[in-house]
Design a protein around this motif. Structure first.
Motif, PDB file in Angstrom:
ATOM      1  N   TYR A  55      49.420  35.873  48.853  1.00 41.96           N
ATOM      2  CA  TYR A  55      49.336  36.065  47.571  1.00 41.96           C
ATOM      3  C   TYR A  55      48.702  37.300  47.113  1.00 41.96           C
ATOM      4  O   TYR A  55      49.029  37.853  45.835  1.00 41.96           O
ATOM      5  N   LEU A  83      44.788  34.445  52.165  1.00 44.66           N
ATOM      6  CA  LEU A  83      44.641  35.386  50.944  1.00 44.66           C
ATOM      7  C   LEU A  83      45.906  36.301  50.747  1.00 44.66           C
ATOM      8  O   LEU A  83      46.469  36.720  49.872  1.00 44.66           O
ATOM      9  N   GLN A 124      43.709  37.463  40.088  1.00 40.30           N
ATOM     10  CA  GLN A 124      43.665  36.531  39.045  1.00 40.30           C
ATOM     11  C   GLN A 124      44.432  35.347  39.301  1.00 40.30           C
ATOM     12  O   GLN A 124      44.278  34.278  38.929  1.00 40.30           O
ATOM     13  N   TYR A 125      45.780  35.729  39.514  1.00 39.26           N
ATOM     14  CA  TYR A 125      46.829  34.680  39.659  1.00 39.26           C
ATOM     15  C   TYR A 125      46.253  33.566  40.659  1.00 39.26           C
ATOM     16  O   TYR A 125      46.478  32.556  40.539  1.00 39.26           O
ATOM     17  N   LEU A 126      45.942  34.153  41.945  1.00 37.54           N
ATOM     18  CA  LEU A 126      45.400  33.494  43.104  1.00 37.54           C
ATOM     19  C   LEU A 126      44.306  32.371  42.654  1.00 37.54           C
ATOM     20  O   LEU A 126      44.341  31.039  42.998  1.00 37.54           O
ATOM     21  N   MET A 127      43.544  33.064  41.672  1.00 38.58           N
ATOM     22  CA  MET A 127      42.190  32.167  41.290  1.00 38.58           C
ATOM     23  C   MET A 127      42.663  31.293  40.154  1.00 38.58           C
ATOM     24  O   MET A 127      41.901  29.965  40.101  1.00 38.58           O
ATOM     25  N   THR A 128      43.732  31.405  39.560  1.00 39.36           N
ATOM     26  CA  THR A 128      44.183  30.487  38.399  1.00 39.36           C
ATOM     27  C   THR A 128      45.213  29.683  38.501  1.00 39.36           C
ATOM     28  O   THR A 128      44.979  28.544  38.297  1.00 39.36           O
ATOM     29  N   GLN A 129      46.354  30.219  39.198  1.00 43.88           N
ATOM     30  CA  GLN A 129      47.486  29.529  39.109  1.00 43.88           C
ATOM     31  C   GLN A 129      47.588  28.697  40.504  1.00 43.88           C
ATOM     32  O   GLN A 129      48.330  27.506  40.654  1.00 43.88           O
ATOM     33  N   VAL A 130      47.419  29.441  41.458  1.00 46.22           N
ATOM     34  CA  VAL A 130      47.380  28.914  42.835  1.00 46.22           C
ATOM     35  C   VAL A 130      46.396  27.765  42.933  1.00 46.22           C
ATOM     36  O   VAL A 130      45.202  28.012  42.683  1.00 46.22           O
ATOM     37  N   LYS A 131      47.099  26.572  43.446  1.00 45.69           N
ATOM     38  CA  LYS A 131      46.125  25.437  43.762  1.00 45.69           C
ATOM     39  C   LYS A 131      45.238  25.529  44.912  1.00 45.69           C
ATOM     40  O   LYS A 131      45.634  26.270  45.888  1.00 45.69           O
ATOM     41  N   PHE A 132      43.781  25.520  44.539  1.00 48.25           N
ATOM     42  CA  PHE A 132      42.613  25.640  45.538  1.00 48.25           C
ATOM     43  C   PHE A 132      42.571  27.179  45.880  1.00 48.25           C
ATOM     44  O   PHE A 132      41.841  27.625  46.817  1.00 48.25           O
ATOM     45  N   GLU A 137      45.614  41.678  39.308  1.00 43.72           N
ATOM     46  CA  GLU A 137      46.364  40.676  38.582  1.00 43.72           C
ATOM     47  C   GLU A 137      46.818  39.576  39.776  1.00 43.72           C
ATOM     48  O   GLU A 137      46.799  38.267  39.404  1.00 43.72           O
ATOM     49  N   TRP A 140      40.888  29.347  44.324  1.00 41.14           N
ATOM     50  CA  TRP A 140      39.415  29.968  43.906  1.00 41.14           C
ATOM     51  C   TRP A 140      38.696  29.294  45.328  1.00 41.14           C
ATOM     52  O   TRP A 140      37.981  30.071  45.560  1.00 41.14           O
TER      53      TRP A 140
END
Lengths: 413, 359, 137
Positions: free
Chosen positions: B61, B58, B74-82, B71, B84
């Motif tokens: 990012y 974590l 949010q970026y980590l959850m939406t843009q970064v593969k896996f 943000e 979430w």
């Protein structure tokens, strides 16, 4: 900025103190603060009055000589006028407020047409004809503790105007001789305008005087209703002007906007007003088979179609969201579809199905896209679950293998 | 296996590898009807390891500032593969870790495993539990969402109620009078540097003590075994127990993955310090029983402030709990401790449930 | 037996490390912004025009005035939350839904909007136009 303001405040304070000290002995309030009923006026009360703050005294309106302490203070010789009769109030106020040169000394930007406006109002005309029950300046503005309209405690502050008008206009007994309804205030309180003004605190939302005028208060005529509404509702009025309803309403003597939306009790418009159902206002005139009936049904169908598809998109996005997918981008796009819906509801005032369809179609294009994105998010969710399934298989496999392995090595011991 | 054996020989020649591992080889684990409880400590340790690994991921990012924290998550959850998955596993493992730590603690209390000579093992374990709760409290704020913001506000407010030192503690925790970006920086520092350092140290001590004293035989089993020595059974720690523990870890991993996939950790809305507090602010579940109690205490108890009384009572209870091994001497105090522990379990369970139901 | 266990361990390790390796690859979109966002590039806007950009979860309006000055406002109309736009012919901000008008500083001029639009700060850094939320100091 702050510095200037505080300097200003100090300046005002100094002036006020200087004025208070320079004040002559005032025998008026000495007696009148002890008197009862409408003769009761205290120094504290009058000090709140904008006129007192600007240096005016009792004598400015009532005449007399406050520096005397005996009866000569209220003598004819001292110019004492006593109680100002209701009939004389507008003229007395107007003696200063209609004089631009005089008013400029106090508030150069204040208008000075109130009295001439008043003379054109129903109140003013009836008053000139000898009716003493109609409103004069003091009825709305108060007396002896009169505050500027910007003060929230003023009776003519936007938040208080409707209540001020209702003191007479909602009193059935008082209004009996005039044969006009008294339900306007009750209606207004149910209206979307009242909600905007009072509940949402939007001081630019309309109250009585916004449509009727203040000093020149008169009901807008049938022909001018649309003009009055259009000061805020520009688009609807423009579309209405160009629509077939314009001429049709005029020839039937129908008062424009008010025909469908009513006047004082204007409720928040809903899609149910459109179409051919029992709640529709279209069916008041249109009957099955005529062109308007068909257009009404068509427009209603278009709009409810867009609304349904917005709800559908919203639902699938919420579903994706609740299973942990991030859908803020399609949500942002969906707002554009809501824009289109709002626009379509305005376009209804063309009273033609075709222009509404154009707005609705642009909205539908967006909802199709956002719905697709919602489906995509759900596919991604399923992909995650498949991935999990595969790793769970591996995990279960290891656990079983470990169990067997343990058995094996323990058998050997 | 030949190359592996060669590496082992190489290491053994230089470090005395076999000698080093000898204690592990001789270590045994008693087998009896309560043996299952022995796994809890190991699972907690495993989850801590998961926390360290996902926490490091974590960090790649995350940005610890009030402007960007939300943000970046949010970026980590939406843009970064896996992304979430990593965040959800981190959040879920944190909660499971606290749960297993609590269960571990209660198993030790009911089996009276803290008996002489293991008093310090207990104390180090309790301190680890406090640290874990500190992890939870500080980590909760880091995504800088509305709920976390206000929960932190309330939590630090409660700390501020303590007489004499309270206000200073609150200032220390918040890095100022209010919960701001400064608080976020601090909590980030605590969460990724201070607490992990202390925890690693204490885990070392805890494991060393366990290694030194061996694994406790429950107080109830001990006399049975003394009477019937032929009943006494043990298994070797290595490999028998360790392999079983490994099974437990794998199952824990499966549970974590399932939780992450089926109930990914939400993000909520970005914290707005100027917005009014939303209704129904609740802390994480492991603080809920305390939170709910403080809510129930009347504002004034005689001359004293109700909340202060509550906080002091909890502090005192915590201190007594920490010192339980030193109080557990005679048969009577033993019964008292067991009774108290049962009461604590019931109280925590009920208050937590009540906290969930209550508006 | 060992083979079986080894295979299982290998498969499960694969299922742990695959996500981690994918996680380590930086995504193409490098930023989600925050209270500061890159709203556009210098040269992208003609003078006397505007564009909508994403600011957090809401739209923002970036304008280049005919005076060469960049300005930015919240693009959510304060009336019914439609998205506003820049009208070059009027040199004003306009909401297409109900003809709401705002000036370039976001003040509501006419039509139904009850409140001004929130103003943002604009800075030009290199060829990027940076918009940031005003902080309460």
């Amino acid at each position: 900025m702050w510095r200037n303001r505080s300097l200003g405040a100090i300046f005002v304070l100094i002036i006020t103190v200087a004025l208070a000290q320079a004040q002559q002995p005032n025998s008026c309030v000495d007696c009148h603060s002890a008197l009862e009923g409408e003769l009761h006026v205290t120094q504290e009360q009058f000090a709140q009055d904008i006129h007192a703050q600007k240096g005016l005294t009792c004598a400015s309106c009532h005449g007399g000589d406050p520096s005397k302490t005996d009866d000569s203070a209220m003598s004819k010789a001292a110019g004492f006028k006593g109680k100002i009769e209701r009939a004389g109030v507008p003229k007395l106020c107007g003696s200063c407020h209609s004089d631009p040169a005089f008013m400029r000394q106090y508030n150069p930007s204040l208008r000075t047409d109130q009295f001439s406006q008043y003379q054109t109002s129903i109140h003013g005309k009836r008053q000139a004809a000898g009716d003493t029950k109609v409103a004069v300046c003091t009825d709305c503005h108060g007396v002896h503790d009169l505050r500027p309209a910007s003060d929230t405690r003023s009776k003519v502050h936007p938040l208080n105007i409707a209540t001020t008008c209702s003191r007479c206009h909602a009193d059935a007994e008082y209004m009996a001789t005039y044969k006009i309804p008294t339900n306007q205030f009750a209606d207004y309180k149910t209206s979307v305008h009242h909600e905007a003004l009072v509940e949402r605190g939007d001081l630019s939302a309309p109250t009585c005087t916004t449509c009727h005028g203040n000093h020149g208060a008169t009901p807008p005529g049938v022909g001018s209703v649309a003009n009055v509404c259009s000061t805020c509702h520009v688009f609807q009025a423009q579309l209405f002007e160009a629509s077939p309803h314009k001429a049709a309403f005029a020839s039937a003597g129908l008062p424009g906007c008010v025909t469908c939306h009513s006047n004082h009790g204007i409720s928040k418009p809903s899609d149910a007003m459109l179409g051919t159902s029992a709640h529709s206002v279209c069916t008041n005139c249109h009957t099955q088979g005529d062109a308007g009936y068909k257009a009404a049904g068509d427009m209603q169908q278009q709009i409810s179609g867009l609304e349904t598809s917005i709800v559908r998109s919203d639902r699938i996005l919420s579903q994706a969201e609740s299973s942990g997918m991030e859908v803020s981008q399609p949500r942002l796009e969906l707002d554009q579809a809501r824009d289109a819906l709002t626009k379509a509801r305005v376009t209804v005032h063309t009273f033609a199905a075709h222009p509404v369809r154009a707005d609705v179609d642009s909205g539908l294009k967006i909802t199709t896209k956002t719905y697709g994105e919602g489906e995509g998010a759900l596919r991604e969710r399923d992909y995650r679950r498949t991935g999990l399934g595969m790793s769970l298989v591996a995990i279960v496999f290891v656990v079983v293998a470990l169990r067997l392995y343990i058995k094996e090595i323990e058998k050997n011991q | 296996m030949a190359p592996l054996a060669r590496v082992r020989n190489w290491l053994d020649e230089r470090f005395g590898w076999d000698e080093l591992l000898a204690p592990l080889r001789h270590k045994t684990v008693p087998i009896h009807r309560y043996s299952y409880w022995y796994f809890l400590g190991g699972i907690t340790l495993f989850l801590f390891g998961v926390q360290v690994c996902t926490g490091i991921l974590l960090l790649l990012y995350y940005r610890p500032s009030a402007n960007e924290a939300f943000e970046s998550v949010q970026y980590l959850m939406t843009q970064v593969k896996f992304g979430w998955l990593v965040r959800s596993v981190h959040s879920w493992a944190a909660n499971l870790m606290i749960l297993t730590a609590f269960l571990h603690m209660f198993s030790v209390v009911f089996l009276r495993a803290y008996r002489k000579p293991r008093e310090l093992t207990w104390v180090s374990g309790m301190l680890l539990l406090f640290l874990a709760m500190g992890f939870g409290f500080s980590g909760y704020l880091l995504p800088w969402n509305t709920l976390a913001f206000f929960a932190t506000k309330v939590g630090t407010d409660i700390a501020g109620q303590v007489p004499f030192v309270g206000h200073r503690t609150m200032i220390f925790l918040r890095g100022g009078e209010e919960v701001t970006g400064a608080t976020l920086s601090r909590f980030f520092g605590f969460h990724v540097a201070v607490l992990p350092g202390l925890t690693t140290l204490l885990v070392g001590v805890h494991l060393l003590l366990i290694q030194r004293f061996g694994i406790s035989v429950p107080a109830r089993i001990e006399p049975e075994w003394r009477e019937l020595p032929q009943e006494k059974r043990e298994m070797r720690f290595f490999p028998s127990f360790l392999l079983r523990e490994l099974m437990a870890w794998y199952i824990a991993l499966g549970v974590l993955g399932a939780l992450a996939a089926f109930s990914p950790w939400g993000l909520g809305t970005k914290a707005d310090p100027f917005a009014p507090a939303p209704a129904g602010i609740k802390p994480e579940w492991y603080f809920l029983f305390m939170f709910q109690t403080l809510k129930l205490i009347p504002a004034k108890l005689g001359l004293l402030d109700g909340e202060v009384v509550g906080i002091l009572t909890f502090s005192l209870a915590g201190l007594i709990w920490l010192l339980v091994p030193f109080l557990d001497g005679t048969k009577r105090t033993q019964r008292l401790v067991t009774g108290a522990a049962m009461f604590v379990v019931a109280y925590m369970g009920m208050m937590t449930a009540y906290g969930y139901v209550a508006k | 037996m060992g083979m079986l266990l080894g295979g299982g361990l290998f498969a499960s390790a694969l299922s742990f490390f695959y996500p981690v390796l994918r996680y380590l690859v930086p995504p193409r979109l490098t930023d989600m912004g925050g209270d500061t966002v890159v709203a556009g590039k210098v040269g992208e806007l003609r003078p006397n025009s505007g564009k909508i950009f994403r600011f957090g979860s809401r739209p923002g309006l970036l304008m280049l005035g005919s005076d060469g000055q960049y300005r930015a406002l919240s693009a959510t109309c304060t009336h019914l939350s439609c998205t506003v736009q820049y009208r070059g012919d009027l040199r004003q901000v306009w909401c297409a839904c109900h003809n709401g008008m705002y000036d370039l500083a976001g003040r509501n001029l006419s039509g139904p909007p009850p409140r001004p639009l929130e103003q943002y700060d604009v800075h030009v850094r290199g060829d990027e136009i940076i918009v940031s939320r005003r902080r309460e100091a």
